[in-house]
Write a protein that holds these residues in place. Structure first.
Motif, PDB file in Angstrom:
ATOM      1  N   HIS A 204       0.829  -1.202   0.000  1.00 17.03           N
ATOM      2  CA  HIS A 204       0.000   0.000   0.000  1.00 17.03           C
ATOM      3  C   HIS A 204       0.869   1.260   0.000  1.00 17.03           C
ATOM      4  N   ASP A 209      -2.762   5.115   2.742  1.00 16.24           N
ATOM      5  CA  ASP A 209      -3.341   3.787   2.944  1.00 16.24           C
ATOM      6  C   ASP A 209      -4.197   3.372   1.753  1.00 16.24           C
ATOM      7  N   ASP A 210      -3.564   3.334   0.587  1.00 13.47           N
ATOM      8  CA  ASP A 210      -4.253   3.006  -0.644  1.00 13.47           C
ATOM      9  C   ASP A 210      -3.365   2.061  -1.456  1.00 13.47           C
ATOM     10  N   TYR A 211      -3.974   1.350  -2.400  1.00 16.58           N
ATOM     11  CA  TYR A 211      -3.242   0.462  -3.299  1.00 16.58           C
ATOM     12  C   TYR A 211      -3.379   1.021  -4.714  1.00 16.58           C
ATOM     13  N   ARG A 218      -7.272  -0.784 -11.817  1.00 16.05           N
ATOM     14  CA  ARG A 218      -8.195  -1.074 -10.722  1.00 16.05           C
ATOM     15  C   ARG A 218      -9.565  -1.472 -11.263  1.00 16.05           C
ATOM     16  N   ASN A 237     -10.287  -4.539   5.213  1.00 10.82           N
ATOM     17  CA  ASN A 237     -10.593  -3.592   4.142  1.00 10.82           C
ATOM     18  C   ASN A 237     -10.323  -4.183   2.759  1.00 10.82           C
ATOM     19  N   TRP A 238     -10.385  -5.515   2.675  1.00 11.68           N
ATOM     20  CA  TRP A 238     -10.092  -6.152   1.391  1.00 11.68           C
ATOM     21  C   TRP A 238     -11.099  -5.756   0.313  1.00 11.68           C
ATOM     22  N   ALA A 239     -12.353  -5.574   0.685  1.00  9.82           N
ATOM     23  CA  ALA A 239     -13.358  -5.225  -0.325  1.00  9.82           C
ATOM     24  C   ALA A 239     -13.019  -3.891  -0.993  1.00  9.82           C
ATOM     25  N   GLN A 240     -12.424  -3.003  -0.234  1.00 10.81           N
ATOM     26  CA  GLN A 240     -12.026  -1.697  -0.766  1.00 10.81           C
ATOM     27  C   GLN A 240     -10.754  -1.795  -1.610  1.00 10.81           C
ATOM     28  N   HIS A 241      -9.813  -2.659  -1.203  1.00  8.86           N
ATOM     29  CA  HIS A 241      -8.469  -2.587  -1.766  1.00  8.86           C
ATOM     30  C   HIS A 241      -8.080  -3.723  -2.713  1.00  8.86           C
TER      31      HIS A 241
END
Length: 470
Positions: A204, A209-211, A218, A237-241
């Motif tokens: 990240h 705190d982003d991928y 994406r 936070n897997w659903a987000q990242h």
């Protein structure tokens, strides 16, 4: 890429092979097609595995950046190197891969993220802190000298080099430049090279705190395949990242393809030992409040592939392998002596019926040892069936490299519970298993060079006493 090699591989090179390490950051083992990911993220890596060796069960020594990197540079456990947590420098006199290859006449180069010079610098790394690498284009803390489309690396004189485009592409370009022209003052094609190429992706971006995947990537994975452990645990936070994370993995594979093509163009692909691996995995805040530093396979297990002279045949290696085993494997594959300080063992005897050219005992350990720091002070074993770990009550997870006393903390039956959802450490039915694993853990801790600790059974927390019971 060339067509698939025969089991025996191409003809033996007339000189020592080149050695290239393609090192990613925070990449789960199951992001790869060879481990069942259905999204087609890693076709180049999968082809390398089909021609070479997939180390199917490969594990970091410690699931955090600097300790893992120290192990891969030295073939030693983190507490042996002294780099048992982030922020600590690799001791300047430590035997290293770069020094071994340099002493054998190799042109040595490092490109990318270093993270082994301590926290006194985020960018330039003093020469004495580079573990023996000659060509240098890197940043100590690449996560703080770059962003997805802004990359600054520093050369051997400390001068900044700024790159346009996506960060992984920039590092790939620097690697191809080294292969084509920057091997050393003589730039002699007959002189083999050792190049360590170290990415930040798919880690990240710390600042937010982003991928950050390449533009458009994406969206390709907006409805991602979800690993079973993440789906079962929920939270995190897997659903987000996951979409961005997968986009980063896909771009890394494309960069790998560029480097393979560069080697092929030069006629050196089959003269090059390639190692692909990662420093640790990622559990997307499902096990604790960040991404790793846990005893679970999501943190510990990484994809590892080898291809090149002595590493042909499309082998799926079933043994449990530690990061400390990879440096001696690279050295032996290149015919370079392994320093006695290295604590791992070459994989070559496993691939050649006990004849790895190193006289090593082919009786392979039935477990890997791992260490945990920063989140807790722990030691553990990963066997074919069991995941077992003990932690040190009251230890300072940031300042204490080890403990004199540990107690049972985790036990998972990987045969019935591969996602490690049910901790059996307090189950009386497993006391015999725990007793045996305690003995094995103590033995492996001592073998790793640490003092013999005491490991005891789990002690339940004291029950609160209410006024009604006083």
């Amino acid at each position: 890429m060339t067509p698939s090699a025969s089991p025996s591989g191409p003809a033996t090179p007339t000189r020592r092979p080149n050695v290239l390490v393609f090192f990613t950051d925070q990449q789960r083992w199951d992001t790869t097609g060879l481990h069942g990911n259905p999204l087609g993220l890693t076709p180049v890596l999968d082809r390398l595995a089909a021609e070479g060796v997939s180390v199917d069960r490969s594990f970091t020594c410690q699931p955090v950046c600097a300790p893992s990197r120290a192990s891969l540079q030295t073939g030693q456990y983190p507490t042996t190197t002294g780099v048992f947590r982030n922020g600590l420098p690799l001791p300047r006199d430590t035997p290293s891969l770069a020094r071994s290859f340099r002493d054998a006449g190799y042109a040595t180069g490092y490109v990318g993220k270093w993270h082994l010079a301590g926290d006194h610098t985020s960018g330039p790394v003093p020469e004495e802190d580079r573990a023996g690498y000659d060509h240098w284009l890197a940043a100590n803390l690449l996560e703080f000298t770059s962003d997805a489309y802004e990359t600054t690396l520093y050369d051997g004189g400390g001068a900044p080099h700024r790159f346009e485009g996506y960060r992984a592409d920039a590092l790939g370009t620097a690697a191809v430049d080294f292969i084509d022209r920057d091997r050393g003052p003589d730039r002699n094609r007959d002189r083999p090279f050792f190049l360590f190429l170290s990415f930040l992706e798919p880690h990240h971006q710390n600042s937010r705190d982003d991928y950050p995947a390449p533009t458009g990537y994406r969206d390709r994975y907006a409805t991602p395949w979800v690993p079973s452990d993440l789906a079962a645990l929920g939270g995190g936070n897997w659903a987000q990242h996951l979409p961005g994370y997968y986009g980063m993995v896909r771009r890394l594979d494309e960069v790998l393809g560029r480097i393979v093509s560069a080697l092929e163009r030069r006629g050196e692909l089959d003269e090059t030992v390639i190692l692909f691996t990662s420093d640790h995995g990622c559990h997307f805040k499902t096990r604790n409040d960040e991404y790793k530093r846990s005893v679970h396979d999501a943190s510990l297990r990484v994809p590892t592939v080898l291809r090149g002279p002595g590493l042909w045949g499309g082998v799926r290696l079933p043994e449990l392998v530690s990061h400390v085993d990879l440096p001696p494997t690279l050295l032996r594959a290149a015919g370079v002596p392994v320093p006695p300080e290295m604590q791992g063992r070459s994989l070559l005897p496993l691939l050649h019926g006990g004849d790895g050219g190193d006289g090593a005992n082919t009786e392979w350990p039935q477990e890997v040892l791992f260490q945990i720091s920063e989140s807790e002070v722990g030691r553990g074993l990963r066997t074919d069936r069991w995941k077992y770990a003990a932690t040190a009550p009251g230890a300072d997870a940031w300042n204490d490299p080890r403990a004199e006393r540990y107690q049972d903390a985790y036990l998972y039956d990987l045969r019935s519970d591969p996602d490690e959802l049910m901790n059996l450490v307090t189950d009386p039915a497993h006391e015999d298993v725990l007793e045996e694993l305690r003995r094995r853990l103590v033995r492996r801790i001592v073998d790793s060079g640490e003092p013999r600790p005491t490991v005891t059974a789990h002690e339940p927390a004291p029950r609160a006493v209410s006024e009604d019971t006083v």
